[in-house]
Structures are given as C-alpha cells and as structure tokens.
Scaffold this active site. Structure first.
Site, PDB file in Angstrom:
ATOM      1  N   GLU A   1      -2.915  -4.660  -3.242  1.00 11.38           N
ATOM      2  CA  GLU A   1      -3.414  -5.607  -4.277  1.00 11.38           C
ATOM      3  C   GLU A   1      -3.460  -4.979  -5.468  1.00 11.38           C
ATOM      4  OE1 GLU A   1      -4.711  -4.978  -1.203  1.00 11.38           O
ATOM      5  OE2 GLU A   1      -6.129  -6.352  -0.330  1.00 11.38           O
TER       6      GLU A   1
ATOM      7  N   CYS B   1     -10.567  -4.668  -0.260  1.00 13.32           N
ATOM      8  CA  CYS B   1     -11.537  -3.792  -0.234  1.00 13.32           C
ATOM      9  C   CYS B   1     -12.235  -4.191  -1.564  1.00 13.32           C
ATOM     10  CB  CYS B   1     -11.046  -2.519  -0.485  1.00 13.32           C
ATOM     11  SG  CYS B   1     -10.185  -2.004  -1.610  1.00 13.32           S
TER      12      CYS B   1
ATOM     13  N   GLU C   1       0.239   5.261   0.680  1.00  8.76           N
ATOM     14  CA  GLU C   1      -0.584   6.220   1.197  1.00  8.76           C
ATOM     15  C   GLU C   1      -0.224   7.674   0.723  1.00  8.76           C
ATOM     16  OE1 GLU C   1      -1.246   5.452   5.217  1.00  8.76           O
ATOM     17  OE2 GLU C   1      -2.361   3.669   4.896  1.00  8.76           O
TER      18      GLU C   1
ATOM     19  N   CYS D   1      -4.296   0.487  -2.426  1.00 15.80           N
ATOM     20  CA  CYS D   1      -3.833  -0.683  -1.764  1.00 15.80           C
ATOM     21  C   CYS D   1      -2.667  -1.476  -2.460  1.00 15.80           C
ATOM     22  CB  CYS D   1      -5.279  -1.775  -1.760  1.00 15.80           C
ATOM     23  SG  CYS D   1      -6.548  -0.777  -0.983  1.00 15.80           S
TER      24      CYS D   1
ATOM     25  N   ASN E   1       0.847  -1.077   0.209  1.00 18.25           N
ATOM     26  CA  ASN E   1       0.041  -0.010   0.022  1.00 18.25           C
ATOM     27  C   ASN E   1       0.909   1.434   0.028  1.00 18.25           C
ATOM     28  OD1 ASN E   1       0.754  -0.976   2.578  1.00 18.25           O
ATOM     29  ND2 ASN E   1      -1.060   0.369   3.648  1.00 18.25           N
TER      30      ASN E   1
HETATM   31  N1  THU Z   1      -5.332  -1.629   2.380  1.00 15.14           N
HETATM   32  C1  THU Z   1      -4.647  -2.506   1.505  1.00 15.14           C
HETATM   33  O1  THU Z   1      -3.414  -2.406   1.001  1.00 15.14           O
HETATM   34  N2  THU Z   1      -5.287  -3.594   1.252  1.00 15.14           N
HETATM   35  C2  THU Z   1      -6.692  -3.966   1.637  1.00 15.14           C
HETATM   36  O2  THU Z   1      -6.916  -5.035   1.243  1.00 15.14           O
HETATM   37  C3  THU Z   1      -7.077  -3.394   2.764  1.00 15.14           C
HETATM   38  C4  THU Z   1      -6.480  -1.980   3.166  1.00 15.14           C
HETATM   39  C5  THU Z   1      -4.517  -0.583   2.664  1.00 15.14           C
HETATM   40  C6  THU Z   1      -5.216   0.914   2.267  1.00 15.14           C
HETATM   41  C7  THU Z   1      -4.584   1.601   3.637  1.00 15.14           C
HETATM   42  O3  THU Z   1      -3.474   2.341   3.074  1.00 15.14           O
HETATM   43  C8  THU Z   1      -4.396   0.886   4.650  1.00 15.14           C
HETATM   44  O4  THU Z   1      -4.551  -0.482   4.214  1.00 15.14           O
HETATM   45  C9  THU Z   1      -5.635   1.252   5.840  1.00 15.14           C
HETATM   46  O5  THU Z   1      -6.778   1.084   5.200  1.00 15.14           O
END
Ligand code: THU
Length: 159
Positions: free
Chosen positions: A74, A110, A63, A72, A61
């Site tokens: 994935e 998600c 941010e 994310c 991920n």
């Molecule tokens: N996140 C992911 O990378 N993958 C997921 O399946 C769920 C959430 C990340 C997005 C964000 O940076 C952090 O997790 C919190 O939501």
C-alpha cells in the site's frame, strides 16, 4: 463519565456485484503481487490505486534481510504516486495477497499504512475508497480514514 462507542461502516460486496472497475483493479493488483519481493515471508501483497484521471498505479511489498526496512504494498503504491504523479488524486485503493501461489482472503492494511492513507486523504483534500479483495467477495471501506479512528493527523503540531 461518559462511555462512547465508535462504529465503522463497511460493505461486503460479492463478486457478482462488483463494478467493472474492480475487475481492472484486481487484475492490476494480482500483477503487482507477482512483482513483490518477499523472500522472507513468502506473502506477496499487491496494491492497485486508481487515480482520478483513470490511471492505475501499482505497489507491492518490498522486503529486506534486515526486516525493518520492509515496505508494504500500500505504501509502495502511495509513495510511487507521490513521486511519479505529483498532485494526483487517489480514488480507490485495492489490496490483494497471495502466498504459495494461492489467493489469501481479504487482508487488512497494517496500522502504518493506515496512517499514510490518512495523510494521503488529507493532502489531496479527499478521502478514497479502500477495497480488500478476496476471491468471492470484497470488503469495501468507503473512506480510508474510517480505518484509523483516534488518528494523529498532525493538526496538533504548531505551525
Ligand atoms: N504486507 C503488506 O504489504 N501489506 C499489508 O497490508 C500487510 C502486510 C507485507 C509486509 C511483509 O512484506 C509481508 O506482507 C508480511 O507481513
């Protein structure tokens, strides 16, 4: 009127029953969590995609202070495959998460990532397996499309 029900099959696989490839994917996904940029959530997610030719592609991920640009793990992995391995076929995608240096139990992708997984399957003409990796067991969904029932897959858009 008729009421219908959808059932989603999945498997809970104890670590002792993991195939060898799960170990390699876990190692890769954990390495990906270390590359994650998550200064806001401190939730470090790693994804490891196994391609048909045996290569493993990582995603983590990413941010942003403005939040909505956050991507994310994935999608980072699947889009990296689009960019670096055009035409490659994804066989499996493992997801791992850590926060404060500790493993988080099997997290689920998600909705937006599910949408992208579905389109990846459509694009490559084959579904792939999704593995939600915990410390003692994995939750295995044999076909990524099962994660998104009643999906919008673009087939209604006139060509
Ligand atoms: N996140 C992911 O990378 N993958 C997921 O399946 C769920 C959430 C990340 C997005 C964000 O940076 C952090 O997790 C919190 O939501």
């Amino acid at each position: 009127m008729s009421d219908k029900e959808l059932l989603i099959p999945y498997t809970r696989l104890p670590r002792s029953e993991w195939p060898e490839v799960y170990g390699r994917l876990e190692e890769a996904a954990v390495e990906a969590t270390r590359r994650s940029y998550a200064p806001y959530s401190h939730f470090h997610v790693g994804a490891a995609a196994l391609l048909e030719d045996g290569e493993i592609v990582l995603g983590c991920n990413q941010e942003n202070a403005s939040f909505s640009p956050t991507l994310c793990a994935e999608r980072t992995a699947l889009y990296a495959i689009g960019a670096h391995h055009p035409g490659a076929v994804v066989e499996r995608l493992m997801i791992v998460a850590e926060t404060e240096g500790k493993r988080v139990e099997a997290i689920s992708p998600c909705g937006v990532c599910r949408q992208v997984m579905m389109e990846t399957a459509k694009r490559q003409g084959k579904p792939f397996e999704v593995i939600l990796c915990g410390s003692d067991e994995a939750i295995v969904i044999s076909d990524c499309r099962l994660l998104l029932p009643f999906a919008f897959d673009g087939s209604d858009i006139p060509s």
